[in-house]
Design a protein around this motif. Structure first.
Motif, PDB file in Angstrom:
ATOM      1  N   UNK A   1       0.832  -1.208   0.000  1.00 51.81           N
ATOM      2  CA  UNK A   1       0.000   0.000   0.000  1.00 51.81           C
ATOM      3  C   UNK A   1       0.866   1.257   0.000  1.00 51.81           C
ATOM      4  N   UNK A   2       2.019   1.179   0.610  1.00 53.17           N
ATOM      5  CA  UNK A   2       2.930   2.315   0.633  1.00 53.17           C
ATOM      6  C   UNK A   2       3.933   2.305  -0.509  1.00 53.17           C
ATOM      7  N   UNK A   3       3.760   1.391  -1.459  1.00 56.65           N
ATOM      8  CA  UNK A   3       4.737   1.230  -2.544  1.00 56.65           C
ATOM      9  C   UNK A   3       4.910   2.497  -3.372  1.00 56.65           C
ATOM     10  N   UNK A   4       3.832   3.209  -3.631  1.00 56.12           N
ATOM     11  CA  UNK A   4       3.926   4.426  -4.445  1.00 56.12           C
ATOM     12  C   UNK A   4       4.901   5.417  -3.819  1.00 56.12           C
ATOM     13  N   UNK A   5       4.711   5.660  -2.537  1.00 55.43           N
ATOM     14  CA  UNK A   5       5.581   6.626  -1.868  1.00 55.43           C
ATOM     15  C   UNK A   5       6.983   6.069  -1.652  1.00 55.43           C
TER      16      UNK A   5
ATOM     17  N   UNK B   1     -15.862  -9.408  -0.282  1.00 54.72           N
ATOM     18  CA  UNK B   1     -16.742  -8.666   0.613  1.00 54.72           C
ATOM     19  C   UNK B   1     -16.791  -7.180   0.299  1.00 54.72           C
ATOM     20  N   UNK B   2     -17.930  -6.607   0.585  1.00 58.56           N
ATOM     21  CA  UNK B   2     -18.136  -5.176   0.349  1.00 58.56           C
ATOM     22  C   UNK B   2     -17.220  -4.339   1.240  1.00 58.56           C
ATOM     23  N   UNK B   3     -16.978  -4.811   2.455  1.00 56.91           N
ATOM     24  CA  UNK B   3     -16.127  -4.067   3.381  1.00 56.91           C
ATOM     25  C   UNK B   3     -14.708  -3.913   2.867  1.00 56.91           C
ATOM     26  N   UNK B   4     -14.178  -4.971   2.270  1.00 57.49           N
ATOM     27  CA  UNK B   4     -12.814  -4.905   1.755  1.00 57.49           C
ATOM     28  C   UNK B   4     -12.734  -3.976   0.554  1.00 57.49           C
ATOM     29  N   UNK B   5     -13.732  -4.015  -0.297  1.00 57.21           N
ATOM     30  CA  UNK B   5     -13.756  -3.086  -1.437  1.00 57.21           C
ATOM     31  C   UNK B   5     -13.829  -1.648  -0.931  1.00 57.21           C
ATOM     32  N   UNK B   6     -14.628  -1.413   0.108  1.00 59.97           N
ATOM     33  CA  UNK B   6     -14.707  -0.075   0.683  1.00 59.97           C
ATOM     34  C   UNK B   6     -13.357   0.362   1.242  1.00 59.97           C
ATOM     35  N   UNK B   7     -12.638  -0.583   1.881  1.00 58.54           N
ATOM     36  CA  UNK B   7     -11.304  -0.265   2.396  1.00 58.54           C
ATOM     37  C   UNK B   7     -10.378   0.104   1.240  1.00 58.54           C
ATOM     38  N   UNK B   8     -10.405  -0.684   0.168  1.00 61.32           N
ATOM     39  CA  UNK B   8      -9.530  -0.412  -0.981  1.00 61.32           C
ATOM     40  C   UNK B   8      -9.832   0.955  -1.590  1.00 61.32           C
ATOM     41  N   UNK B   9     -11.111   1.221  -1.819  1.00 67.95           N
ATOM     42  CA  UNK B   9     -11.472   2.521  -2.388  1.00 67.95           C
ATOM     43  C   UNK B   9     -11.173   3.655  -1.412  1.00 67.95           C
ATOM     44  N   UNK B  10     -11.368   3.397  -0.125  1.00 63.18           N
ATOM     45  CA  UNK B  10     -11.054   4.395   0.883  1.00 63.18           C
ATOM     46  C   UNK B  10      -9.568   4.714   0.933  1.00 63.18           C
ATOM     47  N   UNK B  11      -8.720   3.695   0.792  1.00 66.21           N
ATOM     48  CA  UNK B  11      -7.273   3.926   0.798  1.00 66.21           C
ATOM     49  C   UNK B  11      -6.840   4.713  -0.439  1.00 66.21           C
ATOM     50  N   UNK B  12      -7.435   4.385  -1.576  1.00 67.15           N
ATOM     51  CA  UNK B  12      -7.117   5.145  -2.792  1.00 67.15           C
ATOM     52  C   UNK B  12      -7.563   6.593  -2.620  1.00 67.15           C
ATOM     53  N   UNK B  13      -8.766   6.775  -2.089  1.00 64.39           N
ATOM     54  CA  UNK B  13      -9.263   8.130  -1.842  1.00 64.39           C
ATOM     55  C   UNK B  13      -8.405   8.871  -0.840  1.00 64.39           C
TER      56      UNK B  13
ATOM     57  N   UNK C   1      -5.202   8.393  -0.226  1.00 69.22           N
ATOM     58  CA  UNK C   1      -3.933   8.739  -0.855  1.00 69.22           C
ATOM     59  C   UNK C   1      -4.093   9.943  -1.785  1.00 69.22           C
ATOM     60  N   UNK C   2      -5.041   9.841  -2.705  1.00 69.97           N
ATOM     61  CA  UNK C   2      -5.233  10.928  -3.669  1.00 69.97           C
ATOM     62  C   UNK C   2      -5.683  12.210  -2.969  1.00 69.97           C
ATOM     63  N   UNK C   3      -6.618  12.073  -2.044  1.00 69.35           N
ATOM     64  CA  UNK C   3      -7.137  13.249  -1.347  1.00 69.35           C
ATOM     65  C   UNK C   3      -6.084  13.931  -0.506  1.00 69.35           C
ATOM     66  N   UNK C   4      -5.301  13.148   0.206  1.00 70.32           N
ATOM     67  CA  UNK C   4      -4.285  13.768   1.069  1.00 70.32           C
ATOM     68  C   UNK C   4      -3.205  14.447   0.241  1.00 70.32           C
TER      69      UNK C   4
END
Length: 171
Positions: free
Chosen positions: A59-63, A103-115, A117-120
């Motif tokens: 997850x931190x690979x980009x940075x 699961x929906x929760x994991x997809x939400x986590x993935x989209x939340x992490x992308x959001x 990263x991009x948002x911050x």
């Protein structure tokens, strides 16, 4: 020597084989024994936290790549080790992993992490404090990795609780 005729056994000098008898027996129902609980336990299904460390680093690979561009071979090896461990050592736990990824929760986590990263990065850029230094990128990678591990551990805990509640796993 006698001749072999068609249709009559009397004209043959060869003896016919004796008819084999097969005894057909029906299975006897035995008294029902105590059924073995085939459901896996939560402890057997739980993914260890160190496994989430793989996901945190990825997850931190980009940075990490922004901080040290020459680190890409190590990240590729880490991704390969992650896949290898998933398919071998964690084989018994793949059922939970599949449930988590579907699961929906994991997809939400993935989209939340992308959001996140991009948002911050967007907010920091708008404030004029964009992450430019190697240290800043490493710190950002640590934050993203920590958040990833925490969220995946939470999703696992809620998924296991749902499996126990549904009777598909034992506590």
């Amino acid at each position: 020597m006698g001749s072999i005729g068609f249709g009559t056994a009397a004209t043959s000098t060869f003896a016919a084989p004796a008819a084999a008898t097969v005894a057909v027996t029906e299975p006897v129902a035995e008294p029902a024994a105590e059924p073995a609980d085939e459901r896996p336990s939560v402890a057997e299904m739980r993914l260890p936290v160190w496994f989430f460390g793989f996901e945190g680093v990825l997850a931190g690979a980009f940075d990490l790549l922004r901080a040290a561009p020459s680190a890409w071979p190590a990240l590729v090896v880490l991704a390969a080790v992650n896949i290898g461990v998933s398919l071998t050592l964690m084989r018994r736990r793949l059922k939970l992993a599949k449930l988590l990824w579907r699961g929906k929760g994991t997809r939400n986590v993935a989209f939340g992490l992308i959001g996140l990263r991009l948002g911050s990065h967007l907010v920091l850029g708008l404030l004029g404090t964009a992450v430019d230094t190697a240290l800043g990128h490493v710190l950002f990678a640590l934050v993203m990795g920590t958040v990833t591990v925490a969220l995946l551990a939470y999703v696992q805990r809620t998924a296991l609780g749902a499996l126990v509640a549904a009777g598909k796993a034992t506590a």
